[in-house]
Design a protein around this motif. Structure first.
Motif, PDB file in Angstrom:
ATOM      1  N   THR A   1      10.606 -67.231  54.958  1.00 52.21           N
ATOM      2  CA  THR A   1      10.133 -66.184  55.869  1.00 52.21           C
ATOM      3  C   THR A   1      10.961 -64.903  55.799  1.00 52.21           C
ATOM      4  N   ILE A   2      12.146 -64.961  55.196  1.00 53.55           N
ATOM      5  CA  ILE A   2      13.000 -63.758  55.136  1.00 53.55           C
ATOM      6  C   ILE A   2      12.260 -62.625  54.428  1.00 53.55           C
ATOM      7  N   ASP A   3      12.306 -61.446  55.047  1.00 47.87           N
ATOM      8  CA  ASP A   3      11.663 -60.230  54.525  1.00 47.87           C
ATOM      9  C   ASP A   3      10.143 -60.365  54.465  1.00 47.87           C
ATOM     10  N   THR A   4       9.573 -61.139  55.372  1.00 49.22           N
ATOM     11  CA  THR A   4       8.123 -61.234  55.521  1.00 49.22           C
ATOM     12  C   THR A   4       7.789 -61.195  57.006  1.00 49.22           C
ATOM     13  N   GLN A   5       6.510 -61.127  57.304  1.00 45.86           N
ATOM     14  CA  GLN A   5       6.032 -61.215  58.684  1.00 45.86           C
ATOM     15  C   GLN A   5       5.517 -62.616  59.006  1.00 45.86           C
ATOM     16  N   ALA A   6       5.721 -63.540  58.092  1.00 47.59           N
ATOM     17  CA  ALA A   6       5.174 -64.892  58.256  1.00 47.59           C
ATOM     18  C   ALA A   6       5.836 -65.622  59.426  1.00 47.59           C
ATOM     19  N   THR A   7       5.054 -66.401  60.134  1.00 50.13           N
ATOM     20  CA  THR A   7       5.565 -67.241  61.215  1.00 50.13           C
ATOM     21  C   THR A   7       5.327 -68.724  60.930  1.00 50.13           C
ATOM     22  N   ARG A   8       4.784 -69.008  59.745  1.00 54.82           N
ATOM     23  CA  ARG A   8       4.556 -70.399  59.348  1.00 54.82           C
ATOM     24  C   ARG A   8       4.830 -70.555  57.859  1.00 54.82           C
ATOM     25  N   LEU A   9       5.262 -71.742  57.478  1.00 57.52           N
ATOM     26  CA  LEU A   9       5.415 -72.081  56.067  1.00 57.52           C
ATOM     27  C   LEU A   9       5.227 -73.580  55.930  1.00 57.52           C
ATOM     28  N   MET A  10       4.989 -74.007  54.715  1.00 58.35           N
ATOM     29  CA  MET A  10       4.820 -75.433  54.439  1.00 58.35           C
ATOM     30  C   MET A  10       6.039 -75.939  53.676  1.00 58.35           C
ATOM     31  N   LEU A  11       6.573 -77.054  54.107  1.00 56.66           N
ATOM     32  CA  LEU A  11       7.634 -77.758  53.404  1.00 56.66           C
ATOM     33  C   LEU A  11       7.067 -79.114  53.021  1.00 56.66           C
ATOM     34  N   GLY A  12       6.646 -79.221  51.775  1.00 58.31           N
ATOM     35  CA  GLY A  12       5.885 -80.399  51.384  1.00 58.31           C
ATOM     36  C   GLY A  12       4.561 -80.392  52.130  1.00 58.31           C
ATOM     37  N   ASN A  13       4.304 -81.452  52.856  1.00 54.79           N
ATOM     38  CA  ASN A  13       3.067 -81.541  53.647  1.00 54.79           C
ATOM     39  C   ASN A  13       3.279 -81.208  55.112  1.00 54.79           C
ATOM     40  N   ARG A  14       4.463 -80.731  55.470  1.00 51.82           N
ATOM     41  CA  ARG A  14       4.763 -80.453  56.878  1.00 51.82           C
ATOM     42  C   ARG A  14       4.747 -78.958  57.169  1.00 51.82           C
TER      43      ARG A  14
END
Length: 376
Positions: A276-289
């Motif tokens: 998420t660093i240097d983005t506006q994202a509030t979600r990410l996927m780590l594997g299937n989570r």
């Protein structure tokens, strides 16, 4: 090209100096002189009273710019991670691979190998955080990939083509003979995601382990009759401790205790940053989570911390505001200390003649305005 950075406060060692010119030539710091004595053949750049500090060194970077290292498929992905953190003063890093399959480990190692061979700015090497961990303290690491260390891994990390290599492992799960072999072949070994006893840590340190990954997190607390991993880390003068200073992973008072016990010269700031660093994202996927960012914290649905949304500028700033440290000492934990940990104390982490020209320009609000990596 010869360049002179002028009209700035320069952090030289532990003090600020002004009315000096910082001379850069061929990627190195050629010297520091009085502005009036700046050689005529240097191109001068006026920094209008801003501050110059050594570039920050981060030994634990999981991702940035929307890219998680585990998902990296190209050199461009590695460059994206480095560029995202450079905006926050990190001029040298160890991209960090979270516990994953052997195929992913080989693929990412191949990308870092190429990045090192081509001299990609900002990439020092590779940090393997796992998969040789203790499942009892796995955190967000996938248990299905936690396994026993084998010869092919030793061969991979000791080949000498990955730059600086850091391996985080659970000392109670890895034979001291392997820790010794890794250390003797130039790999930096750190304890993390572990339930190691005090004696097991002592044995690992004797075998060559020199670090602790995100002190206090993913390890049992220190108790009166069982000091454990933390007790061993705090009482070993040669052991370096990384810590995540975001105000969420560890209480500031707890970190103050560690700093008082260890001294600043063995405590280093890390970000453990996710994509998420240097983005506006509030979600990410780590594997299937799914990992969600809310109020500055990255967590799984059950509330488990999953890396951080911390950048190194904020980590340094927090060391001043949360840990009550002078700015000079906060910067030391992001520069000179990790440089020493990685065996780079003669080339990185200081503004001094003969050092690599990895430099960050900060304004009075402690925001990064410009940076140089090897003078560029």
């Amino acid at each position: 090209m010869k360049k002179a950075l002028m009209n700035a406060e320069i952090l030289t060692g532990h003090s600020w100096q002004d009315e000096l010119a910082l001379l850069i030539e061929d990627g190195q710091i050629a010297g520091i002189c009085r502005e009036a004595e700046c050689p005529a053949d240097y191109e001068c750049e006026n920094l209008d009273g801003r501050r110059l500090v050594p570039g920050f060194i981060d030994t634990q970077v999981n991702g940035g710019g929307g890219i998680l290292l585990n998902e990296a498929k190209s050199l461009a992905d590695i460059a994206t991670i480095a560029a995202a953190h450079r905006k926050y003063g990190t001029t040298a890093m160890l991209p960090t691979l979270i516990t994953d399959s052997w195929e992913t480990m080989e693929r990412v190692a191949g990308l870092i190998r190429e990045a090192i061979a081509t001299g990609m700015p900002g990439i020092l090497g590779l940090h393997f955080e796992g998969p040789y961990l203790n499942a009892a303290r796995k955190g967000v690491h996938e248990e299905v990939h936690i396994r026993t260390v084998d010869d092919r891994f030793v061969d991979l990390v000791t080949a000498g083509d990955l730059g600086k290599v850091l391996v985080t492992l659970a000392p109670e799960k890895v034979p001291t003979t392997i820790i010794r072999e890794l250390s003797e072949k130039g790999v930096h070994v750190s304890a993390g995601h572990s339930t190691a006893s005090f004696d097991e840590m002592q044995a690992a340190i004797a075998a060559g382990l020199t670090g602790v990954t995100h002190l206090y997190n993913a390890m049992p607390p220190m108790e009166s009759r069982e000091p454990g991993l933390i007790g061993a880390a705090l009482t070993c003068s040669d052991c370096y401790c990384g810590f995540i200073n975001d105000g969420y992973h560890v209480h500031p008072a707890t970190l103050k205790v560690a700093i008082a016990a260890k001294g600043l010269d063995r405590m280093m700031l890390v970000t453990d940053a996710m994509s998420t660093i240097d983005t506006q994202a509030t979600r990410l996927m780590l594997g299937n989570r799914e990992i969600t960012l809310k109020d500055g914290r990255l967590t799984t649905k059950d509330g488990t911390l999953a890396g951080s949304a911390l950048d190194m500028t904020s980590a340094v700033r927090n060391a001043v505001t949360l840990l009550d440290l002078p700015l000079e000492e906060a910067i030391q934990m992001a520069t000179a200390v990790p440089a020493e940990f990685l065996g780079l104390s003669r080339s990185h982490g200081l503004i001094a003649r003969g050092y690599r020209a990895d430099i960050v320009c900060l304004n009075q609000k402690f925001q990064v305005e410009k940076s140089w990596i090897a003078g560029q």
